[in-house]
Design a protein around this motif. Structure first.
Motif, PDB file in Angstrom:
ATOM      1  N   ILE A 124       0.858  -1.205   0.000  1.00  0.00           N
ATOM      2  CA  ILE A 124       0.000   0.000   0.000  1.00  0.00           C
ATOM      3  C   ILE A 124       0.889   1.248   0.000  1.00  0.00           C
ATOM      4  CG2 ILE A 124      -1.672   1.343   1.339  1.00  0.00           C
ATOM      5  CD1 ILE A 124      -2.755  -1.369   2.400  1.00  0.00           C
ATOM      6  N   LEU A 134       1.108   4.106  -3.020  1.00  0.00           N
ATOM      7  CA  LEU A 134       0.812   5.518  -2.759  1.00  0.00           C
ATOM      8  C   LEU A 134       2.027   6.392  -3.085  1.00  0.00           C
ATOM      9  CD1 LEU A 134      -1.223   5.122   0.553  1.00  0.00           C
ATOM     10  CD2 LEU A 134      -2.128   5.654  -1.714  1.00  0.00           C
ATOM     11  N   ARG A 155       1.455  10.087  -3.269  1.00  0.00           N
ATOM     12  CA  ARG A 155       0.550  10.183  -2.115  1.00  0.00           C
ATOM     13  C   ARG A 155       1.175   9.499  -0.905  1.00  0.00           C
ATOM     14  NH1 ARG A 155      -4.484   7.231  -4.821  1.00  0.00           N
ATOM     15  NH2 ARG A 155      -2.781   6.014  -5.670  1.00  0.00           N
ATOM     16  N   ARG A 156       0.603   9.741   0.250  1.00  0.00           N
ATOM     17  CA  ARG A 156       1.043   9.012   1.446  1.00  0.00           C
ATOM     18  C   ARG A 156      -0.117   8.829   2.402  1.00  0.00           C
ATOM     19  NH1 ARG A 156       1.934  13.661   4.867  1.00  0.00           N
ATOM     20  NH2 ARG A 156       2.329  12.381   6.698  1.00  0.00           N
ATOM     21  N   LEU A 157      -0.032   7.750   3.176  1.00  0.00           N
ATOM     22  CA  LEU A 157      -1.017   7.482   4.224  1.00  0.00           C
ATOM     23  C   LEU A 157      -0.273   7.702   5.539  1.00  0.00           C
ATOM     24  CD1 LEU A 157      -3.909   6.328   4.731  1.00  0.00           C
ATOM     25  CD2 LEU A 157      -2.865   4.057   4.796  1.00  0.00           C
ATOM     26  N   PRO A 158      -0.619   8.753   6.298  1.00  0.00           N
ATOM     27  CA  PRO A 158       0.165   9.067   7.505  1.00  0.00           C
ATOM     28  C   PRO A 158       0.400   7.855   8.405  1.00  0.00           C
ATOM     29  CG  PRO A 158      -1.361  10.839   7.041  1.00  0.00           C
ATOM     30  CD  PRO A 158      -1.662   9.760   6.040  1.00  0.00           C
ATOM     31  N   LEU A 159      -0.593   6.969   8.520  1.00  0.00           N
ATOM     32  CA  LEU A 159      -0.414   5.789   9.376  1.00  0.00           C
ATOM     33  C   LEU A 159       0.805   4.962   8.947  1.00  0.00           C
ATOM     34  CD1 LEU A 159      -1.496   3.781  11.571  1.00  0.00           C
ATOM     35  CD2 LEU A 159      -2.825   2.706   9.748  1.00  0.00           C
ATOM     36  N   LEU A 205      -3.362  -1.023  11.175  1.00  0.00           N
ATOM     37  CA  LEU A 205      -3.945  -1.230   9.846  1.00  0.00           C
ATOM     38  C   LEU A 205      -4.803  -2.500   9.835  1.00  0.00           C
ATOM     39  CD1 LEU A 205      -3.624   0.062   6.882  1.00  0.00           C
ATOM     40  CD2 LEU A 205      -2.141  -1.893   6.440  1.00  0.00           C
ATOM     41  N   ILE A 254      -8.053  -1.936  11.695  1.00  0.00           N
ATOM     42  CA  ILE A 254      -9.014  -1.175  10.865  1.00  0.00           C
ATOM     43  C   ILE A 254      -9.670  -2.109   9.853  1.00  0.00           C
ATOM     44  CG2 ILE A 254      -9.161   0.623   9.070  1.00  0.00           C
ATOM     45  CD1 ILE A 254      -6.802   2.019  10.639  1.00  0.00           C
ATOM     46  N   ASN A 294      -8.000   8.871   3.997  1.00  0.00           N
ATOM     47  CA  ASN A 294      -6.893   9.374   4.820  1.00  0.00           C
ATOM     48  C   ASN A 294      -5.605   9.642   4.044  1.00  0.00           C
ATOM     49  OD1 ASN A 294      -7.859   9.264   7.800  1.00  0.00           O
ATOM     50  ND2 ASN A 294      -8.590   7.373   6.863  1.00  0.00           N
ATOM     51  N   THR A 295      -5.629   9.348   2.770  1.00  0.00           N
ATOM     52  CA  THR A 295      -4.427   9.575   1.966  1.00  0.00           C
ATOM     53  C   THR A 295      -4.263  11.066   1.678  1.00  0.00           C
ATOM     54  OG1 THR A 295      -4.492   7.408   0.963  1.00  0.00           O
ATOM     55  CG2 THR A 295      -3.434   9.103  -0.319  1.00  0.00           C
ATOM     56  N   VAL A 296      -3.008  11.536   1.769  1.00  0.00           N
ATOM     57  CA  VAL A 296      -2.729  12.947   1.463  1.00  0.00           C
ATOM     58  C   VAL A 296      -1.654  13.015   0.385  1.00  0.00           C
ATOM     59  CG1 VAL A 296      -3.351  13.847   3.738  1.00  0.00           C
ATOM     60  CG2 VAL A 296      -1.030  13.033   3.344  1.00  0.00           C
ATOM     61  N   LYS A 297      -1.548  14.174  -0.255  1.00  0.00           N
ATOM     62  CA  LYS A 297      -0.504  14.342  -1.271  1.00  0.00           C
ATOM     63  C   LYS A 297       0.846  14.450  -0.598  1.00  0.00           C
ATOM     64  CE  LYS A 297      -2.922  16.314  -5.176  1.00  0.00           C
ATOM     65  NZ  LYS A 297      -3.223  17.517  -5.934  1.00  0.00           N
ATOM     66  N   GLN A 298       1.869  13.929  -1.253  1.00  0.00           N
ATOM     67  CA  GLN A 298       3.212  13.998  -0.659  1.00  0.00           C
ATOM     68  C   GLN A 298       3.763  15.410  -0.742  1.00  0.00           C
ATOM     69  OE1 GLN A 298       5.593  11.036  -2.579  1.00  0.00           O
ATOM     70  NE2 GLN A 298       5.515   9.704  -0.798  1.00  0.00           N
TER      71      GLN A 298
END
Lengths: 290, 299
Positions: free
Chosen positions: A227, A231, A236-240, A252, A255, B295-299
């Motif tokens: 994942i 991303l 993109r990134r998922l902070p978790l 994860l 969830i 919950n995904t954000v742009k880098q």
């Protein structure tokens, strides 16, 4: 009230004698699709065995297949213990390769355990569930469904009888699958002989199911890394998952399991549930003949 | 009369339009099909391929079988003619090229699944497609053994190509694991319940024209002059007056493509469309999809 108490006691006594055979293609599928229900049966006193068909050797992030298989076996046994499963058998087929395995060979190996354990209930992957991309689950489900039937017929594998493995018909059958199939809630038929959709409450067992799923560290870590990579590749990134450590992966998984339970419970009135296609006694003997 | 009105209403209400899909992000499309002409399956796919290309994708076609049974010129000649027509049809759709796997046409049931899958995994790792178009592996009642086999191999190849422990020999060549994020599955929508589209892809007139042209390029199997002759013997069609039977046959096939694209469009509230079973990048994780997307954000 007294009647209810008596009923509960009777059910509990029945469960104590209950034998449950779970067949899974891989380490995680049965935990995610049926782990709560199985844990509930084990907690009620049922004896549960698990047959895991493949060795999961492909499902890691940066480990060779041999090490992946070794770790996944240990973790799979740990997850099974958490659910209350008493014995785990690993058949050791290479993951993703069941399309090249003789279906009869696989059926007969599963039939061996049906005849030796003589379960009252079987859990098998649903081979009719659509859009399940791991086809090992399809092949396993098909072989398991056949194994249940063949185990009851004396002319299948006569040598089994010569070593004491007599015929056995498992009266209850649960087909399980994670919710990929958009039409999984549709009854295939109203006919008595067709397994019917059934949802079971797993709220009391949800914590145990989460814990069991979290025990599968190697496959969970690989999932989290995939994942994160997808991303990252797309900006993109998922902070978790900024740091993919045990805590993040554990969260994860939690969830994932909670959401699957919520999906299973939709429209049922439960807060957490698992969905099956169920074939009970009606499946074998229609009411009009009983 | 009441019954008639109810039936009409039920028919209208039952046919809910599908949501209109978008071309997913990315730059590369791989179309994986058993046969040279499968970009026409259920009269679809060609329009969407043209749309992908027009919206910036580079596209390749994987043709798994040698198509030797398609045509009336004998096996070796059919193979060559169908390859030539395949190259032309894919060129019309704007594709970059064709990978022929050369499995024997209509005999694919008995080939080793894992061998075919390995070929697809290699091609997926080479091209790293953002989207794949192919036959729906879960479609029902498809009588064609090649459709079933290639669809099943694709069902595993698109995600197994993303696992480092699957065919690690490929990495000796500098290739890397790659899971295909977006999938469009196609099958005839009138073949049982197995294939229920969940998205309609709108097409422009230019895309439909490319699809019509690409379809009628497969003259070895479609656009038969004998068919046109038989039709013209029974009804007079002013639009093909003065044309040869061969030219009329091509016109009929093109109308066929235009008609079905218009029909799918009308069913879904647009002028032209094709319909698919679409899988988004995290649909394989039903328990995590919502969490990841919210919950995904742009880098």
């Amino acid at each position: 009230m007294k009647l209810r108490l008596l009923l509960c006691m009777a059910m509990s006594l029945l469960a104590q004698d209950q034998k449950v055979l779970v067949i899974t293609a891989d380490a995680s599928d049965y935990v995610l699709a049926a782990g709560g229900t199985i844990a509930g049966m084990a907690a009620s006193g049922a004896t549960v065995w698990l047959v895991r068909v493949t060795n999961d050797d492909k499902d890691s992030w940066d480990l060779p297949p041999e090490e992946t298989a070794r770790r996944t076996r240990e973790e799979s046994e740990r997850a099974a213990r958490i659910l209350g499963i008493g014995k785990v058998v690993s058949l050791g087929y290479r993951a993703g390769e069941l399309g090249g395995v003789s279906p009869t060979e696989l059926r007969d190996r599963l039939m061996f355990y049906v005849r030796s354990f003589k379960p009252g209930v079987m859990f098998i992957p649903n081979p009719y569930a659509e859009y399940v991309e791991v086809l090992d689950r399809y092949y396993t489900g098909q072989a398991a469904e056949e194994a249940r039937r063949a185990a009851s017929l004396a002319n299948f594998q006569p040598p089994f009888a010569s070593v004491g493995l007599e015929t056995h018909l498992t009266p209850e059958l649960y087909y399980y699958a994670q919710p990929f199939d958009p039409r999984r809630r549709e009854a295939e038929s109203t006919a008595t002989f067709a397994p019917q959709p059934k949802a079971l409450d797993i709220a009391p067992m949800l914590a145990k199911k989460i814990q069991a799923a979290q025990a599968l560290k190697t496959v969970n870590h690989a999932l989290a890394m995939r994942i994160q990579q997808r991303l990252q590749e797309t900006g993109r990134r998922l902070p978790l998952l900024d740091r993919v450590d045990d805590d993040a992966v554990g969260k994860l998984v939690e969830i994932n399991v909670r959401k699957l339970a919520e999906i299973g419970a939709q429209g049922t009135g439960y807060s957490a549930a698992e969905e099956f296609h169920y074939a009970g006694v009606e499946y074998q003997i229609p009411a009009k003949y009983r | 009369m009441r019954l008639l009105i109810a039936l009409v209403l039920a028919g209208v209400l039952g046919a809910q339009p599908l949501p209109l899909g978008r071309i997913p992000p990315g730059r590369t499309l791989l179309v994986i099909e058993p046969h040279h002409d499968d970009h026409t399956t259920d009269y679809g796919m060609g329009g969407l391929i043209a749309r992908f290309v027009e919206e910036g994708h580079r596209a390749w076609y994987v043709r798994a079988s040698n198509d030797e049974k398609d045509g009336a010129h004998g096996y070796p000649h059919n193979d060559m003619i169908n390859l030539r027509e395949s190259l032309e049809a894919t060129r019309i759709l704007g594709m970059e090229g064709v990978h022929g796997l050369n499995w024997r046409n209509d005999y694919m049931d008995s080939i080793p699944l894992n061998e075919l899958r390995a070929q697809l995994i290699l091609l997926i790792r080479k091209h790293r497609p953002d989207a794949v178009l192919g036959h729906d592996p879960w479609a029902h009642y498809d009588r064609n053994p090649d459709h079933r086999k290639v669809a099943r191999a694709l069902a595993e190849a698109y995600w197994m190509a993303g696992l480092a422990n699957v065919h690690p020999e490929h990495f000796e060549l500098g290739l890397k694991p790659h899971r295909v994020p977006y999938l469009f599955f196609k099958a005839r929508v009138d073949y049982g319940k197995g294939h229920e589209p969940n998205v309609a892809m709108e097409l422009t007139e230019s895309q439909v024209r490319k699809k019509m042209k690409a379809y009628s390029t497969h003259r070895n199997v479609y656009a038969s002059p004998a068919m046109a002759r038989a039709v013209r013997a029974q009804i007079e069609i002013p639009e093909v007056k003065g044309l040869t039977d061969e030219e009329a046959a091509v016109r009929f096939e093109e109308w066929h493509m235009e008609w079905i694209s218009r029909k799918r469009g009308r069913e879904n509230g647009v002028r032209y469309a094709e319909v698919y079973f679409y899988r988004d990048e995290f649909d394989h994780l039903p328990g995590l999809k919502n969490y990841i997307t919210s919950n995904t954000v742009k880098q």
